[in-house]
Design a protein around this motif. Structure first.
Motif, PDB file in Angstrom:
ATOM      1  N   PHE A  94       0.788  -1.232   0.000  1.00 26.60           N
ATOM      2  CA  PHE A  94       0.000   0.000   0.000  1.00 26.60           C
ATOM      3  C   PHE A  94       0.826   1.291   0.000  1.00 26.60           C
ATOM      4  O   PHE A  94       0.422   2.253  -0.666  1.00 26.60           O
ATOM      5  N   PRO A  95       1.994   1.338   0.675  1.00 20.48           N
ATOM      6  CA  PRO A  95       2.744   2.600   0.585  1.00 20.48           C
ATOM      7  C   PRO A  95       3.183   2.897  -0.848  1.00 20.48           C
ATOM      8  O   PRO A  95       3.196   4.053  -1.270  1.00 20.48           O
ATOM      9  N   ALA A  96       3.516   1.824  -1.603  1.00 19.53           N
ATOM     10  CA  ALA A  96       3.952   2.038  -2.982  1.00 19.53           C
ATOM     11  C   ALA A  96       2.801   2.609  -3.820  1.00 19.53           C
ATOM     12  O   ALA A  96       2.983   3.588  -4.561  1.00 19.53           O
ATOM     13  N   PHE A  98       0.171   4.187  -2.714  1.00 18.06           N
ATOM     14  CA  PHE A  98      -0.165   5.517  -2.218  1.00 18.06           C
ATOM     15  C   PHE A  98       0.854   6.544  -2.699  1.00 18.06           C
ATOM     16  O   PHE A  98       0.495   7.654  -3.117  1.00 18.06           O
ATOM     17  N   ALA A  99       2.141   6.152  -2.674  1.00 21.36           N
ATOM     18  CA  ALA A  99       3.194   7.063  -3.129  1.00 21.36           C
ATOM     19  C   ALA A  99       2.979   7.419  -4.600  1.00 21.36           C
ATOM     20  O   ALA A  99       3.111   8.585  -4.993  1.00 21.36           O
TER      21      ALA A  99
ATOM     22  N   LEU B 213       4.386   8.172   5.121  1.00 18.51           N
ATOM     23  CA  LEU B 213       4.921   7.046   4.361  1.00 18.51           C
ATOM     24  C   LEU B 213       6.095   6.357   5.054  1.00 18.51           C
ATOM     25  O   LEU B 213       6.758   5.508   4.471  1.00 18.51           O
ATOM     26  N   ALA B 216       6.959   2.488   4.999  1.00 15.69           N
ATOM     27  CA  ALA B 216       7.695   1.826   3.919  1.00 15.69           C
ATOM     28  C   ALA B 216       9.194   1.795   4.194  1.00 15.69           C
ATOM     29  O   ALA B 216       9.882   0.857   3.809  1.00 15.69           O
ATOM     30  N   PRO B 263       7.442  10.086  -1.224  1.00 20.54           N
ATOM     31  CA  PRO B 263       6.903   9.145  -2.208  1.00 20.54           C
ATOM     32  C   PRO B 263       7.952   8.649  -3.201  1.00 20.54           C
ATOM     33  O   PRO B 263       7.960   7.462  -3.565  1.00 20.54           O
ATOM     34  N   VAL B 266       9.911   5.985  -1.513  1.00 23.42           N
ATOM     35  CA  VAL B 266       9.098   4.784  -1.309  1.00 23.42           C
ATOM     36  C   VAL B 266       9.027   3.962  -2.593  1.00 23.42           C
ATOM     37  O   VAL B 266       9.181   2.732  -2.578  1.00 23.42           O
ATOM     38  N   LEU B 267       8.845   4.628  -3.727  1.00 23.71           N
ATOM     39  CA  LEU B 267       8.769   3.898  -4.992  1.00 23.71           C
ATOM     40  C   LEU B 267      10.119   3.271  -5.345  1.00 23.71           C
ATOM     41  O   LEU B 267      10.165   2.143  -5.847  1.00 23.71           O
ATOM     42  N   PHE B 270      10.491   0.274  -3.223  1.00 20.73           N
ATOM     43  CA  PHE B 270       9.598  -0.789  -3.688  1.00 20.73           C
ATOM     44  C   PHE B 270      10.201  -1.480  -4.917  1.00 20.73           C
ATOM     45  O   PHE B 270      10.082  -2.697  -5.067  1.00 20.73           O
TER      46      PHE B 270
END
Lengths: 307, 335
Positions: A94-96, A98-99, B213, B216, B263, B266-267, B270
């Motif tokens: 979910f953080p991915a 949401f980001a 965030l 993450a 963000p 975070v990406l 990920f």
């Protein structure tokens, strides 16, 4: 209908629509999954808005709800690989999502009119802005009718699936042994939650929608022992808390959802106090009934929790 | 912007160093949250920390008359309130029939809701230095000062030091809780210590990458590192490295592309995780699929050879065409 009344009604209907499935969410131990869904629907909403140009479009709500299902099914799949432990699968997805949604919002992707603050706590006034006017008479915000439809959908789903939902909630093993497809029921239910969360997003944002779904349901769960009573109580608490929270936020000139979350917290604390006082009183009465057994185990020791 | 230009700029260097420190500390300490299967607790901590940072801001501005955005004050406020929120969640599950997931959800939202109300009160009021506080949500790495960087490095370094000093206790408590008590360590003390380091790891990024965030930063590096390693020491080291590299890269990308720092990191993290779980040599979806296919083929050959040896070629050819050995070997391969 005046604007403020329209907003108030919208808050109440949204709260009721969220609290109803919330009871099953709490009983099925899926509360944090709703947190994940609340975050995950953001990219769905942004893309949906770019395509439909209407935040109240049923197409957008159903489409964005699919993004919520991504986290539900994705976490299940990741968990099944056996390569990850504990509750991390949903916390990874979910953080991915949401980001990605936040970046899309800040880059003003598809001219979506959301600011990052509204993403977190929603903007009820914005949601209530568009009024439904027939012959010069306002029938309140258009979005109110969207939420009413979601509420009706939730009531219908729970009424039709009541037996399936309860048996898969309280005894999944028994449910599958009598031929109920528990996985399918879970997916269908989570899609319903996802639709509700998406629809409520404009009223409450990605994070505080969790308060609307979980806290009234948990309060009702504390106070009652029977499922129908819990459902009814959750809806009543949701509606009452929504009205009071609206007032609190109105006074502080803050987001309605924040006021609602805090007021639900207060109601929960009151319920907790009532339950504890009741418990203590029962404790004190017991020795006179059962003789000199002041060392009776705590009631929780006598009645292990279900599940 | 080329990396060379990036590092020539003082502000960008600070941004880079600041986010690398956050990623490193969160990655290392997140490993323990991950291995204890309580990753989502960091989501509760980070959200609930919001009112803590705001109370710290108000205290500094109204009571002490100092700069409300001092990093140390923020971290203190966040640690205190974040810890309170977790104690509340744990207390609820012990005192009532509410289970941990719901208790976490209640604690998270009520604290966060209160924080959002407080944020509104502050932004409507007349407080010096209130300009940047809305950044605590998604972070704004470009406002980090050298003093902030030093503070977060010192606080984060202290947390890592605690981890180093109590390494044996932490490891024992993580993998064999009962054994810890049997050996005479005070389990609750070890828990509290480990827990506070995790809280610090979670709130250290309040200014640069925001609270929303942070989860993450705590979950993703350990989950990625776990796929490459099989000892605690190497997992913590690799997780810290992944956190640092991912944060640095993400911060660079965020500045180049003009998107918020949190963000973007975070990406990036990920992405690292996705590669790890898909294709790490030892534990990954692809490698396991290959190993399974190989085991299946080997078993099929073995069964064919057996049937061929016992009852002649005609049965063997039926076995090769039939699906029974195939489906059976599937089950064997998985177990």
């Amino acid at each position: 209908m005046s604007f403020a009344v329209g907003v108030l009604l919208l808050a109440i209907v949204t709260a009721m629509a969220c609290a109803l499935p919330g009871v099953f969410v709490v009983l099925r131990r899926s509360s944090m999954l709703v947190d994940a869904i609340g975050h995950a629907v953001l990219p769905g909403i942004v893309i949906g808005y770019a395509l439909t140009r209407d935040l109240g479009s049923p197409l957008l709500i159903l489409g964005a709800a699919l993004a919520g299902l991504v986290v539900v099914l994705g976490a299940e799949w990741l968990g099944r690989t056996g390569l990850l432990t504990g509750d991390s699968p949903q916390g990874l997805i979910f953080p991915a999502l949401f980001a990605a949604g936040v970046i899309a919002v800040t880059l003003n992707f598809g001219n979506v009119h959301l600011d990052t603050h509204a993403v977190l706590v929603g903007d009820l006034n914005l949601a209530a802005f568009e009024q439904w006017i027939v012959g010069g008479v306002s029938f309140g915000p258009t979005y109110l009718y969207v939420m009413l439809a979601v509420l009706a959908g939730n009531i219908a789903f729970i009424a039709i699936m009541y037996r399936h939902l309860t048996v898969t909630t309280f005894d999944p093993g028994f449910a599958s042994s009598i031929g109920i497809r528990t996985g399918a029921v879970q997916t269908a239910f989570m899609f319903l939650v996802s639709v509700t969360v998406t629809a409520a997003f404009h009223a409450s944002g990605a994070i505080l929608v969790l308060a609307l779904v979980v806290v009234p349901a948990a309060t009702a769960h504390l106070l009652s022992r029977r499922l129908p009573a819990t459902l009814l109580l959750a809806v009543v608490i949701a509606a009452g808390g929504a009205a009071a929270g609206f007032g609190l936020a109105y006074v502080l000139d803050a987001a309605t959802s924040a006021g609602m979350a805090v007021f639900y917290g207060l109601l929960f604390a009151v319920a907790l106090a009532i339950v504890k006082v009741r418990e203590r009183r029962r404790h004190r009465q017991r020795p006179t009934v059962a003789g000199p057994s002041s060392q009776l185990p705590h009631p929780h020791g006598l009645h292990p929790h279900r599940g | 912007m080329s990396p060379l230009e990036f590092f020539a700029d003082h502000t960008y260097r600070i941004v880079f160093a600041g986010t690398v420190v956050i990623g490193l500390v969160a990655g290392a300490l997140g490993s323990f949250a991950y291995l204890r299967k309580q990753s989502l607790i960091s989501d509760v901590i980070s959200h609930a920390a919001l009112p803590g940072t705001l109370i710290a801001f108000l205290t500094a501005v109204v009571v002490l008359g100092t700069d409300g955005r001092s990093m140390l004050g923020l971290i203190l406020g966040a640690v205190v309130v974040g810890t309170l929120a977790v104690l509340a969640a744990n207390g609820l599950t012990q005192a009532t029939k509410i289970r941990i997931d719901t208790a976490m959800a209640i604690s998270l939202t009520v604290f966060f809701g209160a924080g959002m109300l407080l944020l509104r009160v502050i932004s409507n009021g007349d407080y010096p230095g209130k300009g940047g506080i809305a950044d605590y949500l998604f972070g704004n790495a470009s406002v980090i000062t050298v003093a902030d960087l030093v503070t977060s490095a010192v606080v984060g370094g202290l947390a890592l030091l605690v981890m180093g000093v109590f390494w044996k206790e932490f490891a024992l408590r993580t993998f064999d809780p009962a054994h810890t008590s049997a050996l005479g360590f005070r389990a609750s003390a070890v828990d509290a210590l480990m827990f506070i380091t995790i809280v610090i790891a979670t709130v250290i990024g309040v200014k640069a990458v925001g609270l929303v965030l942070m989860v993450a930063f705590v979950i993703t590096p350990p989950a990625a590192a776990r796929q490459w390693t099989s000892t605690l020491r190497s997992m913590v080291a690799l997780s810290a490295a992944i956190g640092a590299v991912g944060s640095g890269t993400g911060a660079y990308l965020s500045i180049v592309l003009g998107v918020p720092t949190g963000p973007a990191i975070v990406l990036t993290l990920f992405g690292i995780f996705a590669v790890s779980i898909a294709a790490s040599p030892r534990r990954s979806v692809i490698m396991r699929g290959l190993a399974r296919a190989r085991a299946r083929a080997a078993l099929r050959r073995e069964l064919l050879a057996e049937t061929g040896a016992t009852s002649g070629g005609s049965v063997a050819s039926a076995g090769a065409g039939g699906s029974v050995p195939g489906t059976r070997s599937d089950g064997v391969g998985q177990s």
